[in-house]
Design a protein around this motif. Structure first.
Motif, short mmCIF file in Angstrom:
data_model
loop_
_atom_site.label_atom_id
_atom_site.label_comp_id
_atom_site.label_asym_id
_atom_site.label_seq_id
_atom_site.Cartn_x
_atom_site.Cartn_y
_atom_site.Cartn_z
N SER A 184 -9.16 -9.29 12.75
CA SER A 184 -9.09 -10.71 12.41
C SER A 184 -8.06 -11.41 13.29
CB SER A 184 -8.71 -10.90 10.94
OG SER A 184 -9.57 -10.16 10.12
N ALA A 185 -6.93 -10.77 13.50
CA ALA A 185 -5.88 -11.39 14.33
C ALA A 185 -6.39 -11.58 15.75
CB ALA A 185 -4.63 -10.52 14.31
N ARG A 196 -10.95 -4.42 1.50
CA ARG A 196 -10.20 -3.20 1.82
C ARG A 196 -8.86 -3.20 1.09
NH1 ARG A 196 -5.21 -1.67 3.11
NH2 ARG A 196 -4.96 -3.17 4.78
N VAL A 197 -8.13 -4.33 1.17
CA VAL A 197 -6.81 -4.39 0.54
C VAL A 197 -6.95 -4.18 -0.97
CG1 VAL A 197 -4.83 -5.86 0.04
CG2 VAL A 197 -5.81 -5.84 2.33
N HIS A 226 2.42 -13.99 7.09
CA HIS A 226 1.64 -12.85 6.60
C HIS A 226 2.10 -11.55 7.26
CE1 HIS A 226 -1.84 -11.16 4.58
NE2 HIS A 226 -2.34 -10.70 5.71
N PHE A 227 2.22 -11.58 8.59
CA PHE A 227 2.62 -10.38 9.33
C PHE A 227 4.04 -9.97 8.97
CE2 PHE A 227 -0.42 -11.75 12.92
CZ PHE A 227 -1.48 -11.23 12.21
N TRP A 246 -0.66 -10.72 -1.15
CA TRP A 246 -2.07 -10.77 -1.59
C TRP A 246 -2.45 -12.21 -1.90
CZ3 TRP A 246 -6.68 -8.44 -2.18
CH2 TRP A 246 -7.56 -8.93 -3.14
N GLY A 256 4.90 -2.05 5.50
CA GLY A 256 3.67 -1.71 6.20
C GLY A 256 2.51 -1.50 5.23
N VAL A 257 1.46 -0.90 5.75
CA VAL A 257 0.26 -0.67 4.95
C VAL A 257 0.60 0.19 3.73
CG1 VAL A 257 -1.97 0.45 4.99
CG2 VAL A 257 -1.22 -0.89 6.95
N ALA A 258 0.04 -0.19 2.58
CA ALA A 258 0.33 0.54 1.34
C ALA A 258 -0.23 1.96 1.41
CB ALA A 258 -0.27 -0.20 0.16
N HIS A 318 -11.54 -7.45 5.00
CA HIS A 318 -10.12 -7.10 4.92
C HIS A 318 -9.63 -7.26 3.48
CE1 HIS A 318 -5.88 -6.98 5.91
NE2 HIS A 318 -5.69 -8.25 5.63
N ARG A 348 3.88 -6.23 -2.67
CA ARG A 348 2.79 -6.82 -1.89
C ARG A 348 2.03 -7.88 -2.66
NH1 ARG A 348 3.19 -1.60 -0.58
NH2 ARG A 348 3.45 -1.06 1.62
N GLY A 382 -2.56 -14.18 1.08
CA GLY A 382 -3.77 -13.84 1.84
C GLY A 382 -4.96 -14.70 1.42
N LEU A 383 -5.05 -14.98 0.12
CA LEU A 383 -6.13 -15.85 -0.35
C LEU A 383 -6.03 -17.23 0.29
CD1 LEU A 383 -6.31 -14.94 -4.12
CD2 LEU A 383 -7.91 -14.34 -2.32
N GLY A 388 -7.52 -6.19 9.49
CA GLY A 388 -6.51 -7.23 9.70
C GLY A 388 -6.29 -7.46 11.19
C1 HEM Z 1 -6.86 -14.78 9.27
C2 HEM Z 1 -6.85 -13.95 8.30
C3 HEM Z 1 -6.04 -12.66 8.17
C4 HEM Z 1 -5.45 -11.90 9.15
C5 HEM Z 1 -5.47 -12.16 10.65
C6 HEM Z 1 -4.77 -10.79 8.49
C7 HEM Z 1 -4.07 -9.79 9.14
C8 HEM Z 1 -3.49 -8.68 8.51
C9 HEM Z 1 -2.96 -7.52 9.19
C10 HEM Z 1 -2.92 -7.30 10.70
C11 HEM Z 1 -2.51 -6.63 8.23
C12 HEM Z 1 -1.98 -5.20 8.44
C13 HEM Z 1 -2.94 -4.14 7.84
C14 HEM Z 1 -4.37 -4.16 8.32
O1 HEM Z 1 -4.61 -4.22 9.54
O2 HEM Z 1 -5.31 -4.11 7.47
C15 HEM Z 1 -2.70 -7.27 6.95
C16 HEM Z 1 -2.34 -6.74 5.71
C17 HEM Z 1 -2.52 -7.35 4.47
N1 HEM Z 1 -3.33 -8.47 4.22
FE1 HEM Z 1 -4.12 -9.66 5.65
N2 HEM Z 1 -4.97 -10.91 7.14
C18 HEM Z 1 -5.75 -12.02 6.89
C19 HEM Z 1 -6.21 -12.46 5.65
C20 HEM Z 1 -5.92 -11.84 4.41
C21 HEM Z 1 -6.56 -12.14 3.15
C22 HEM Z 1 -7.72 -13.12 2.97
C23 HEM Z 1 -5.94 -11.34 2.19
C24 HEM Z 1 -6.19 -11.20 0.69
C25 HEM Z 1 -6.48 -12.08 -0.15
C26 HEM Z 1 -4.91 -10.58 2.85
C27 HEM Z 1 -4.03 -9.73 2.22
C28 HEM Z 1 -3.29 -8.74 2.86
C29 HEM Z 1 -2.38 -7.81 2.21
C30 HEM Z 1 -2.02 -7.77 0.70
C31 HEM Z 1 -1.91 -6.92 3.22
C32 HEM Z 1 -1.02 -5.68 3.02
C33 HEM Z 1 -2.06 -4.56 2.81
C34 HEM Z 1 -1.49 -3.20 2.61
O3 HEM Z 1 -0.26 -3.09 2.58
O4 HEM Z 1 -2.31 -2.24 2.45
N3 HEM Z 1 -4.93 -10.89 4.20
N4 HEM Z 1 -3.31 -8.50 7.15
#
Ligand code: HEM
Ligand code: FES
Lengths: 445, 170
Positions: free
Chosen positions: A58-59, A121-122, A220-221, A136, A229-231, A118, A132, A139-140, A55
């Motif tokens: 990606s950021a 991983r999630v 999202h953040f 999710w 935070g992270v699960a 990512h 969460r 995130g899609l 994540g």
């Molecule tokens: C530009 C695209 C994206 C960015 C920059 C981004 C960024 C982040 C960041 C910084 C986190 C914190 C944990 C980590 O670093 O893994 C996070 C968590 C998360 N992201 Fe994303 N994300 C993006 C796209 C997505 C997509 C495509 C999905 C799923 C369909 C998604 C679902 C989630 C979920 C559910 C969490 C919480 C995960 C947990 O608690 O373990 N995100 N994201």
């Protein structure tokens, strides 16, 4: 050099770096950027292999893309007469122009990969359970924005690659019943890719989508923070908590530097592709879409476009349904749900790597459904039937994993997910490397 | 409904406050709709004069021998003269995903390089994945000149004789 690092520290904290935990926590809470973090993080969340930092990477890539993109805007000209020339000027005349373009190009491509990883991983660590769930699904939506960014950006160089990839990509829209042609004409500003399409895509790419992405990312953040935070796996005892400075910030800076270096090196060594100027009369053979759509384009070679579209939509809806499909949240934060779940994941990958190429080859050389079923309209023989067979095959994979490994529902879902994702990767690789003239199967070497 | 007077019950009368806020809401809705329609119109497809989409003077009937296929790149079509002397203006956009087909005289077919579709001289599918015959444009023949209107491509599943236009006296 200590004066230098002192100066940096002063810039970062506006004072001397905090030396005890309380002031470290205050520094996080009071800093605009740092306050996206909590002041303290549970130690297990900091394990690199829990998130792979995807994540965050990606950021960072998003930031790189915004900076390089704004610079590119100063030299780019969104008209069919001048667009290609302005890219050529950038490549050959403007100092560091080629490097700038390469960084933007490769970061954009890398972002598609890191966002998908990512997502994987999630899914695998059960990051979509409980609160969460919303993030999710949101995130899609982010994934779709990233793809839209890439798609609109792809047209801008106005070379043969760009022109025909967008022609084929929007041609797919025509098959959506009732509204398809209308939507395609609206997007392109006409029946074919031309000046209006270039204008439209440019405006979307540099004005509309960035605003949407920034708002969406902020949300999202914010949700990540709100959801705690992270699960992580449910804890019985107390968890060790570490201060964000230096533990989390240190890791983040490390990952950021490695990513930045990797992108820079890659951009210096590998030029972004640029073919001849777009020529609407002469498609190249073969005409391929952008690489991340080649999986879908490969599907198109095996079934009616409407069926391929339906399959992709079902896949996306399936992902959105994941939090409702797997409700056993006791596995939260555990990679692959359990040891058996991890086995199921590998079985899914293995099956997919074997079956997908096999099916592609069989359908390419031996199986010709429309010829076998001459009485049926192609929408059925080449559409409904392959679609049904594919879905039945996926159900078969699920049950195979369930029975062979004696898994529970949630572990078999992990297997099915791995199977589908691997199939997507395999199809994409076939599309990139094994399709030649007339889209026939070829050896790449 | 009839025009019989009904008893005005307290529920059906409306306070001034409610009336005003309802009116305000309705006005807001109208404004929103208007803005929406304006935006869609503003963004919608545009036609540029002199580009593809206008009327093309293809040329004199005699300049196209029977059995010939002539490309008009600016008009985005091929003018096909069938062996029996009839004309057909075939849109060059492949019905599969929109690539430009080209005429392969040696094989007597239109070929789309993108995914390998072939079409015969009438535009009928010889080889999928293309799902239907190539689209056509309307043809008129006035004073021995063939005129093609490229405004609206006409979809067809397959070729049939009614699509062919014959010069007068043929
Ligand atoms: C530009 C695209 C994206 C960015 C920059 C981004 C960024 C982040 C960041 C910084 C986190 C914190 C944990 C980590 O670093 O893994 C996070 C968590 C998360 N992201 Fe994303 N994300 C993006 C796209 C997505 C997509 C495509 C999905 C799923 C369909 C998604 C679902 C989630 C979920 C559910 C969490 C919480 C995960 C947990 O608690 O373990 N995100 N994201
Ligand atoms: S676009 Fe012509 S065959 Fe696909």
């Amino acid at each position: 050099m200590s004066w230098l690092s002192n100066a940096f520290d002063r810039l970062r904290f506006r004072a001397r770096p905090p030396s005890d935990d309380r002031s470290r926590m205050r520094a996080v809470a009071n800093n605009l950027i740092l306050h996206l973090h909590p002041t303290r993080v549970p130690a297990p969340a900091l394990r690199f292999t829990h998130t792979w930092g995807l994540g965050g990477i990606s950021a960072l890539l998003t930031v790189i893309l915004v900076v390089t993109g704004v610079l590119l805007m100063f030299r780019y000209d969104a008209s069919v007469e001048r667009a290609y020339a302005s890219i050529q000027t950038l490549e050959t005349v403007v100092p560091f122009g080629a490097l700038l373009r390469n960084v933007h190009h490769w970061s954009a491509n890398l972002l598609v990969i890191t966002v998908l990883l990512h997502l994987v991983r999630v899914f695998l660590t059960g990051g979509f359970f409980r609160d969460r769930r919303g993030n999710w699904i949101f995130g899609l939506f982010l994934l779709l924005i990233v793809l839209a960014f890439n798609f609109t950006g792809y047209l801008l160089p106005w070379d043969q690659l760009a022109f025909w990839a967008i022609t084929v990509g929007t041609g797919l829209l025509d098959y959506i019943p009732v509204v398809g042609v209308l939507v395609a004409n609206f997007l392109l500003g006409g029946r074919e890719v031309g000046q209006a399409a270039l204008r439209n895509f440019y405006a979307l790419h540099v004005a509309v989508l960035p605003v949407v992405l920034m708002l969406a990312l902020s949300y999202h953040f914010w949700r990540v923070r709100k959801d705690g935070g992270v699960a992580l796996p449910d804890q019985t005892g107390p968890v060790e908590k570490l201060t964000t400075i230096p533990h989390l910030v240190g890791i983040e800076l490390g990952i950021a530097l490695v990513t930045l270096t990797a992108v820079m090196l890659f951009a210096m060594l590998v030029p972004a592709p640029l073919e001849g100027m777009a020529n609407p009369a002469h498609p190249p053979n073969p005409a391929k879409a952008a690489w991340y759509f080649l999986g879908v384009q490969e599907l198109l070679l095996h079934m009616h476009p409407l069926a391929a579209l339906a399959l992709s939509t079902i896949g996306l809806l399936g992902l959105a349904a994941v939090p409702f499909w797997d409700r056993d949240d006791s596995a939260i934060g555990i990679g692959g749900r359990s040891t058996r779940g991890r086995k199921a994941a590998w079985l899914g990958v293995a099956l997919s790597v074997l079956l997908t190429p096999l099916l592609v080859v069989i359908d390419e050389w031996w199986l010709d459904l429309p010829a076998l079923l001459p009485g049926l309209p192609t929408l059925v023989s080449n559409g409904l039937i392959p679609l049904g067979l594919t879905l039945a095959g996926l159900a078969g994979v699920y049950w195979l994993i369930r029975l062979v490994l004696r898994t529970r529902h949630n572990e078999a879902l992990v297997g099915l997910f791995s199977f589908t994702m691997s199939a997507l990767v395999v199809l994409t690789l076939i599309g990139i490397f094994f399709r030649g003239s007339n889209m026939a199967l070829v050896w790449p070497w | 409904m009839t025009t019989q007077p009904t008893n005005a019950t307290p529920e059906t009368t409306m306070s001034r406050r409610n009336f005003l806020s309802l009116g305000l809401g309705a006005l807001g809705l109208v404004g929103l709709l208007q803005t929406g329609v304006m935006t869609v119109q503003f963004l919608g497809p545009r036609r540029v004069d002199g580009e593809f989409g206008g009327v093309v003077q293809a040329g004199l009937v005699e300049s196209f021998p029977p059995g010939s296929v002539t490309e008009f790149p600016d008009g985005r079509f091929f003018l096909v003269r069938l062996a029996d002397g009839g004309f057909l203006a075939v849109y060059r956009r492949c019905t599969h995903l929109g690539c430009a087909v080209s005429w392969q005289a040696a094989e007597n077919r239109f070929a789309c390089p993108c995914h390998g579709s072939y079409f015969d001289q009438e535009g009928d599918v010889e080889n999928p994945p293309a799902p239907r015959a190539l689209d056509t444009f309307a043809i008129t023949i006035t004073d021995g000149t063939v005129i093609v209107d490229t405004a609206e491509p006409r979809q067809r599943d397959a070729f049939d004789a009614t699509q062919v236009v014959y010069p007068a006296g043929a």
